[in-house]
Design a protein around this motif. Structure first.
Motif, PDB file in Angstrom:
ATOM      1  N   ILE A 276       0.872  -1.193   0.000  1.00 37.07           N
ATOM      2  CA  ILE A 276       0.000   0.000   0.000  1.00 37.07           C
ATOM      3  C   ILE A 276       0.903   1.235   0.000  1.00 37.07           C
ATOM      4  N   SER A 277       0.485   2.256  -0.746  1.00 38.22           N
ATOM      5  CA  SER A 277       1.276   3.491  -0.839  1.00 38.22           C
ATOM      6  C   SER A 277       0.639   4.604  -0.013  1.00 38.22           C
ATOM      7  N   ASP A 278       1.294   5.761   0.039  1.00 40.65           N
ATOM      8  CA  ASP A 278       0.730   6.877   0.817  1.00 40.65           C
ATOM      9  C   ASP A 278      -0.545   7.430   0.181  1.00 40.65           C
ATOM     10  N   ARG A 279      -0.553   7.479  -1.181  1.00 46.47           N
ATOM     11  CA  ARG A 279      -1.771   7.906  -1.893  1.00 46.47           C
ATOM     12  C   ARG A 279      -1.829   7.184  -3.234  1.00 46.47           C
ATOM     13  N   PRO A 280      -2.983   7.162  -3.890  1.00 50.82           N
ATOM     14  CA  PRO A 280      -3.133   6.360  -5.098  1.00 50.82           C
ATOM     15  C   PRO A 280      -2.012   6.597  -6.123  1.00 50.82           C
ATOM     16  N   ASP A 281      -1.532   5.493  -6.702  1.00 46.60           N
ATOM     17  CA  ASP A 281      -0.528   5.487  -7.772  1.00 46.60           C
ATOM     18  C   ASP A 281       0.894   5.824  -7.344  1.00 46.60           C
ATOM     19  N   ASP A 282       1.150   6.031  -6.069  1.00 44.69           N
ATOM     20  CA  ASP A 282       2.530   6.213  -5.603  1.00 44.69           C
ATOM     21  C   ASP A 282       3.149   4.843  -5.347  1.00 44.69           C
ATOM     22  N   ALA A 283       4.473   4.831  -5.113  1.00 48.65           N
ATOM     23  CA  ALA A 283       5.155   3.554  -4.845  1.00 48.65           C
ATOM     24  C   ALA A 283       4.788   3.045  -3.449  1.00 48.65           C
ATOM     25  N   VAL A 284       4.619   1.740  -3.333  1.00 51.38           N
ATOM     26  CA  VAL A 284       4.250   1.148  -2.032  1.00 51.38           C
ATOM     27  C   VAL A 284       5.478   1.049  -1.132  1.00 51.38           C
ATOM     28  N   ASP A 285       5.240   0.974   0.178  1.00 54.63           N
ATOM     29  CA  ASP A 285       6.320   0.701   1.137  1.00 54.63           C
ATOM     30  C   ASP A 285       5.709   0.013   2.364  1.00 54.63           C
ATOM     31  N   VAL A 286       6.591  -0.529   3.209  1.00 54.06           N
ATOM     32  CA  VAL A 286       6.111  -1.318   4.356  1.00 54.06           C
ATOM     33  C   VAL A 286       5.366  -0.448   5.376  1.00 54.06           C
TER      34      VAL A 286
END
Ligand code: FPP
Ligand code: ZN
Length: 303
Positions: free
Chosen positions: A264-274
Protein backbone atom coordinates in the motif's frame (compact mmCIF):
# COMPACT_ATOMS: atom_id res chain seq x y z
CA UNK A 1 -15.81 -0.92 -3.21
CA UNK A 2 -12.76 -3.23 -3.63
CA UNK A 3 -11.30 -5.51 -1.02
CA UNK A 4 -8.09 -5.61 0.94
CA UNK A 5 -5.73 -7.76 -1.18
CA UNK A 6 -4.49 -9.60 1.91
CA UNK A 7 -2.58 -12.43 0.17
CA UNK A 8 -0.73 -9.96 -2.06
CA UNK A 9 0.21 -7.76 0.91
CA UNK A 10 1.51 -10.75 2.85
CA UNK A 11 3.69 -11.73 -0.14
CA UNK A 12 4.93 -8.15 -0.53
CA UNK A 13 5.98 -7.88 3.14
CA UNK A 14 7.76 -11.23 3.08
CA UNK A 15 9.58 -10.25 -0.13
CA UNK A 16 10.83 -6.96 1.36
CA UNK A 17 12.39 -8.91 4.21
CA UNK A 18 14.27 -11.17 1.76
CA UNK A 19 15.64 -8.38 -0.47
CA UNK A 20 18.82 -6.82 0.88
CA UNK A 21 20.27 -4.74 -1.94
CA UNK A 22 17.49 -2.81 -3.61
CA UNK A 23 16.73 0.87 -2.99
CA UNK A 24 14.02 0.35 -0.37
CA UNK A 25 16.18 -2.05 1.66
CA UNK A 26 19.21 0.23 1.61
CA UNK A 27 17.13 3.26 2.60
CA UNK A 28 15.56 1.24 5.42
CA UNK A 29 18.89 -0.19 6.68
CA UNK A 30 19.25 2.21 9.65
CA UNK A 31 15.63 1.85 10.73
CA UNK A 32 15.22 -1.85 10.14
CA UNK A 33 13.86 -2.32 13.67
CA UNK A 34 10.90 -0.09 12.85
CA UNK A 35 10.49 -1.83 9.50
CA UNK A 36 10.40 -5.17 11.29
CA UNK A 37 7.74 -3.90 13.67
CA UNK A 38 5.56 -2.47 10.87
CA UNK A 39 5.89 -5.56 8.69
CA UNK A 40 5.39 -8.10 11.46
CA UNK A 41 2.41 -6.29 12.95
CA UNK A 42 0.81 -6.07 9.51
CA UNK A 43 1.36 -9.81 9.06
CA UNK A 44 -0.19 -10.41 12.48
CA UNK A 45 -3.22 -8.30 11.59
CA UNK A 46 -3.64 -10.39 8.45
CA UNK A 47 -3.29 -13.61 10.47
CA UNK A 48 0.04 -14.62 8.88
CA UNK A 49 2.63 -14.10 11.60
CA UNK A 50 3.43 -17.81 11.43
CA UNK A 51 5.07 -17.21 8.02
CA UNK A 52 8.22 -15.84 9.73
CA UNK A 53 11.06 -17.58 11.53
CA UNK A 54 10.49 -16.44 15.13
CA UNK A 55 13.92 -17.47 16.45
CA UNK A 56 15.71 -15.65 13.65
CA UNK A 57 13.78 -12.42 14.23
CA UNK A 58 14.05 -12.56 18.00
CA UNK A 59 17.80 -13.23 18.02
CA UNK A 60 18.33 -10.36 15.54
CA UNK A 61 16.26 -8.00 17.76
CA UNK A 62 18.30 -8.98 20.83
CA UNK A 63 21.56 -8.41 18.93
CA UNK A 64 20.52 -4.76 18.44
CA UNK A 65 20.46 -4.07 22.19
CA UNK A 66 23.26 -2.02 23.79
CA UNK A 67 24.72 -2.16 27.30
CA UNK A 68 22.73 0.99 28.12
CA UNK A 69 19.52 -1.03 27.68
CA UNK A 70 18.44 0.85 24.54
CA UNK A 71 18.06 -0.76 21.11
CA UNK A 72 19.48 0.42 17.79
CA UNK A 73 17.71 0.40 14.43
CA UNK A 74 20.01 -2.43 13.25
CA UNK A 75 23.06 -4.35 14.44
CA UNK A 76 25.89 -1.92 15.30
CA UNK A 77 23.66 1.18 15.12
CA UNK A 78 23.34 3.63 18.01
CA UNK A 79 20.48 3.16 20.46
CA UNK A 80 17.42 5.41 20.22
CA UNK A 81 14.11 5.43 22.05
CA UNK A 82 12.27 5.01 18.69
CA UNK A 83 13.89 1.62 18.06
CA UNK A 84 13.65 0.62 21.70
CA UNK A 85 9.84 0.74 21.56
CA UNK A 86 9.80 -1.17 18.26
CA UNK A 87 12.09 -3.86 19.73
CA UNK A 88 9.92 -4.25 22.82
CA UNK A 89 6.79 -4.41 20.66
CA UNK A 90 8.27 -7.07 18.35
CA UNK A 91 9.23 -9.20 21.34
CA UNK A 92 5.76 -8.70 22.81
CA UNK A 93 4.19 -9.70 19.50
CA UNK A 94 6.03 -13.04 19.69
CA UNK A 95 5.28 -13.44 23.39
CA UNK A 96 9.01 -13.26 24.16
CA UNK A 97 8.93 -10.57 26.83
CA UNK A 98 10.79 -12.92 29.18
CA UNK A 99 13.94 -12.26 27.14
CA UNK A 100 13.89 -8.59 28.08
CA UNK A 101 15.87 -7.31 31.03
CA UNK A 102 13.11 -4.88 32.03
CA UNK A 103 15.26 -3.04 34.59
CA UNK A 104 17.89 -2.31 31.96
CA UNK A 105 15.44 -1.03 29.35
CA UNK A 106 13.64 0.97 32.02
CA UNK A 107 16.85 2.56 33.20
CA UNK A 108 17.64 3.63 29.59
CA UNK A 109 14.24 5.29 29.25
CA UNK A 110 14.26 6.87 32.71
CA UNK A 111 17.64 8.43 31.84
CA UNK A 112 16.05 10.21 28.88
CA UNK A 113 13.51 12.19 30.93
CA UNK A 114 14.45 15.85 31.29
CA UNK A 115 13.86 18.16 34.24
CA UNK A 116 10.81 19.77 32.55
CA UNK A 117 9.18 16.34 32.10
CA UNK A 118 9.96 16.04 28.36
CA UNK A 119 11.92 13.15 26.86
CA UNK A 120 14.98 13.16 24.62
CA UNK A 121 15.19 10.56 21.86
CA UNK A 122 18.77 9.56 22.66
CA UNK A 123 22.01 10.83 24.18
CA UNK A 124 22.12 13.71 21.66
CA UNK A 125 19.13 15.36 23.29
CA UNK A 126 16.49 16.08 20.63
CA UNK A 127 13.17 16.63 22.41
CA UNK A 128 9.81 15.76 20.82
CA UNK A 129 6.39 14.69 22.10
CA UNK A 130 6.87 11.49 20.03
CA UNK A 131 9.50 10.51 22.59
CA UNK A 132 7.13 11.24 25.50
CA UNK A 133 4.61 8.83 24.02
CA UNK A 134 7.23 6.20 23.30
CA UNK A 135 8.67 6.38 26.83
CA UNK A 136 5.22 6.11 28.40
CA UNK A 137 4.11 3.33 26.05
CA UNK A 138 7.29 1.30 26.61
CA UNK A 139 7.17 1.69 30.38
CA UNK A 140 3.48 0.75 30.40
CA UNK A 141 4.28 -2.48 28.56
CA UNK A 142 7.10 -3.16 31.04
CA UNK A 143 4.86 -2.21 34.00
CA UNK A 144 7.42 0.39 35.11
CA UNK A 145 5.52 3.68 34.66
CA UNK A 146 6.16 4.48 38.30
CA UNK A 147 9.88 4.92 37.54
CA UNK A 148 9.42 8.30 35.79
CA UNK A 149 7.71 11.47 36.92
CA UNK A 150 4.35 10.95 35.21
CA UNK A 151 3.11 14.26 36.61
CA UNK A 152 5.92 16.20 34.93
CA UNK A 153 5.58 14.17 31.71
CA UNK A 154 1.87 15.05 31.52
CA UNK A 155 2.56 18.70 32.35
CA UNK A 156 5.06 18.90 29.48
CA UNK A 157 2.63 17.30 27.00
CA UNK A 158 -0.08 19.77 28.03
CA UNK A 159 2.39 22.62 27.46
CA UNK A 160 2.46 21.48 23.79
CA UNK A 161 -1.32 21.91 23.44
CA UNK A 162 -2.46 24.63 21.03
CA UNK A 163 -5.48 26.96 20.83
CA UNK A 164 -6.95 24.78 18.04
CA UNK A 165 -7.11 21.82 20.41
CA UNK A 166 -4.19 19.98 18.76
CA UNK A 167 -0.63 19.29 19.89
CA UNK A 168 2.81 19.90 18.39
CA UNK A 169 6.36 18.54 18.81
CA UNK A 170 7.38 21.08 21.43
CA UNK A 171 5.63 24.06 23.11
CA UNK A 172 4.35 26.42 20.39
CA UNK A 173 4.87 23.84 17.63
CA UNK A 174 2.18 23.57 14.93
CA UNK A 175 -0.59 21.02 15.53
CA UNK A 176 0.07 17.85 13.55
CA UNK A 177 -1.93 14.61 13.52
CA UNK A 178 1.13 12.46 14.25
CA UNK A 179 2.01 14.51 17.32
CA UNK A 180 -1.65 14.54 18.36
CA UNK A 181 -1.67 10.73 18.31
CA UNK A 182 1.43 10.72 20.51
CA UNK A 183 0.12 13.28 23.01
CA UNK A 184 -3.40 11.85 23.22
CA UNK A 185 -1.95 8.31 23.44
CA UNK A 186 0.37 9.33 26.28
CA UNK A 187 -2.48 11.08 28.10
CA UNK A 188 -4.70 8.02 27.62
CA UNK A 189 -2.03 5.68 29.02
CA UNK A 190 -1.55 7.89 32.07
CA UNK A 191 -5.30 8.31 32.68
CA UNK A 192 -5.17 12.04 31.89
CA UNK A 193 -7.60 12.35 28.96
CA UNK A 194 -9.74 14.73 31.02
CA UNK A 195 -7.11 17.36 30.14
CA UNK A 196 -8.13 17.22 26.46
CA UNK A 197 -10.92 19.39 25.02
CA UNK A 198 -12.46 16.48 23.12
CA UNK A 199 -14.93 18.49 21.07
CA UNK A 200 -12.36 21.07 19.98
CA UNK A 201 -9.76 18.43 19.13
CA UNK A 202 -12.38 16.16 17.54
CA UNK A 203 -13.43 19.02 15.28
CA UNK A 204 -9.81 19.66 14.19
CA UNK A 205 -9.23 15.95 13.58
CA UNK A 206 -12.40 15.31 11.60
CA UNK A 207 -11.55 18.24 9.35
CA UNK A 208 -8.55 16.17 8.22
CA UNK A 209 -10.84 14.11 5.99
CA UNK A 210 -10.65 15.46 2.43
CA UNK A 211 -12.85 14.93 -0.62
CA UNK A 212 -11.21 11.65 -1.66
CA UNK A 213 -12.00 10.23 1.79
CA UNK A 214 -8.33 10.19 2.83
CA UNK A 215 -7.01 12.01 5.87
CA UNK A 216 -4.22 14.61 5.93
CA UNK A 217 -1.83 15.44 8.75
CA UNK A 218 -2.66 19.14 8.94
CA UNK A 219 -4.64 21.80 7.03
CA UNK A 220 -3.93 22.30 3.31
CA UNK A 221 -1.82 19.12 3.05
CA UNK A 222 -2.35 16.09 0.85
CA UNK A 223 -4.08 13.01 2.26
CA UNK A 224 -1.84 10.11 3.18
CA UNK A 225 -2.67 6.54 4.21
CA UNK A 226 -0.53 6.69 7.36
CA UNK A 227 -2.87 9.29 8.83
CA UNK A 228 -5.62 6.69 8.76
CA UNK A 229 -3.81 5.41 11.81
CA UNK A 230 -2.70 8.62 13.51
CA UNK A 231 -6.04 10.42 13.05
CA UNK A 232 -8.35 7.44 13.38
CA UNK A 233 -6.86 6.14 16.62
CA UNK A 234 -6.80 9.67 18.09
CA UNK A 235 -10.50 10.03 17.27
CA UNK A 236 -11.17 6.63 18.85
CA UNK A 237 -9.34 7.63 22.04
CA UNK A 238 -11.50 10.75 22.41
CA UNK A 239 -14.72 8.95 21.38
CA UNK A 240 -15.27 11.00 18.22
CA UNK A 241 -14.53 8.44 15.48
CA UNK A 242 -18.12 8.70 14.21
CA UNK A 243 -17.34 12.27 13.13
CA UNK A 244 -15.64 11.03 9.94
CA UNK A 245 -16.87 8.76 7.15
CA UNK A 246 -15.45 5.28 7.66
CA UNK A 247 -16.69 4.16 4.23
CA UNK A 248 -14.92 6.98 2.38
CA UNK A 249 -11.70 6.40 4.31
CA UNK A 250 -11.79 2.66 3.58
CA UNK A 251 -12.24 3.40 -0.12
CA UNK A 252 -9.25 5.76 -0.09
CA UNK A 253 -7.04 3.13 1.57
CA UNK A 254 -8.15 0.42 -0.86
CA UNK A 255 -7.41 2.76 -3.79
CA UNK A 256 -3.80 2.97 -2.55
CA UNK A 257 -3.18 -0.76 -2.93
CA UNK A 258 -0.93 -2.27 -5.58
CA UNK A 259 -3.36 -5.01 -6.45
CA UNK A 260 -0.85 -6.86 -8.63
CA UNK A 261 2.35 -6.91 -6.59
CA UNK A 262 0.90 -6.13 -3.17
CA UNK A 263 1.71 -3.32 -0.74
CA UNK A 264 0.00 0.00 0.00
CA UNK A 265 1.28 3.49 -0.84
CA UNK A 266 0.73 6.88 0.82
CA UNK A 267 -1.77 7.91 -1.89
CA UNK A 268 -3.13 6.36 -5.10
CA UNK A 269 -0.53 5.49 -7.77
CA UNK A 270 2.53 6.21 -5.60
CA UNK A 271 5.16 3.55 -4.85
CA UNK A 272 4.25 1.15 -2.03
CA UNK A 273 6.32 0.70 1.14
CA UNK A 274 6.11 -1.32 4.36
CA UNK A 275 5.27 1.71 6.53
CA UNK A 276 2.13 2.59 4.54
CA UNK A 277 1.23 -1.07 4.08
CA UNK A 278 1.15 -1.46 7.85
CA UNK A 279 -0.91 1.69 8.45
CA UNK A 280 -3.24 0.88 5.57
CA UNK A 281 -3.88 -2.60 6.90
CA UNK A 282 -4.29 -1.28 10.46
CA UNK A 283 -6.78 1.32 9.25
CA UNK A 284 -8.86 -1.00 7.09
CA UNK A 285 -8.67 -4.49 8.56
CA UNK A 286 -12.22 -5.44 9.54
CA UNK A 287 -13.24 -6.82 12.94
CA UNK A 288 -12.87 -9.45 14.44
CA UNK A 289 -9.16 -8.83 13.94
CA UNK A 290 -8.54 -5.89 16.24
CA UNK A 291 -4.93 -4.73 16.46
CA UNK A 292 -2.94 -6.45 19.21
CA UNK A 293 -2.83 -4.43 22.42
CA UNK A 294 0.81 -3.60 21.80
CA UNK A 295 0.32 -2.30 18.27
CA UNK A 296 0.42 1.25 19.57
CA UNK A 297 -1.01 1.10 23.06
CA UNK A 298 -3.59 3.70 23.77
CA UNK A 299 -5.31 2.22 26.78
CA UNK A 300 -3.95 1.85 30.30
CA UNK A 301 -2.63 -1.70 30.61
CA UNK A 302 -3.67 -4.02 33.40
CA UNK A 303 -0.89 -4.29 35.96
C1 FPP B 1 5.46 13.67 7.75
O1 FPP B 1 5.29 15.01 8.08
C2 FPP B 1 5.42 12.89 8.98
C3 FPP B 1 4.72 11.74 9.03
C4 FPP B 1 3.99 11.25 7.86
C5 FPP B 1 4.69 10.94 10.29
C6 FPP B 1 3.82 11.57 11.32
C7 FPP B 1 3.70 10.75 12.52
C8 FPP B 1 4.18 11.09 13.73
C9 FPP B 1 4.88 12.35 14.02
C10 FPP B 1 3.92 10.14 14.87
C11 FPP B 1 5.09 9.25 15.09
C12 FPP B 1 4.76 8.36 16.20
C13 FPP B 1 5.62 7.52 16.78
C14 FPP B 1 5.15 6.71 17.90
C15 FPP B 1 7.02 7.41 16.35
P1 FPP B 1 5.29 16.07 6.90
O2 FPP B 1 5.21 17.43 7.48
O3 FPP B 1 6.43 15.81 5.98
O4 FPP B 1 4.02 15.59 6.14
P2 FPP B 1 2.66 16.29 5.80
O5 FPP B 1 2.89 16.93 4.50
O6 FPP B 1 1.71 15.14 5.72
O7 FPP B 1 2.31 17.24 6.92
ZN1 ZN C 1 2.57 8.79 5.17
Amino acid sequence: MGELATDKHVKYILSVEKRKDDFESVVMEHLRMNGAYWGLTALDLMGKLDAVDVDEVVSWVMSCQHDSGGFGGNVGHDPHILYTLSAVQVLALFDKMDLIDSDKVTSYIVGLQNEDGSFSGDMWGEVDTRFSYIAICCLSILHRLDRISVEKAVKYIISCKNMDGGFGCTPGGESHSGQIFCCVGALALTGSLDLVDKDLLGWWLCERQVKSGGLNGRPEKLPDVCYSWWVLSSLIMIDRVHWISKEKLTKFILDCQDKEKGGISDRPDDAVDVFHTYFGVAGSVPPPSPPPIFIFCCQPLES
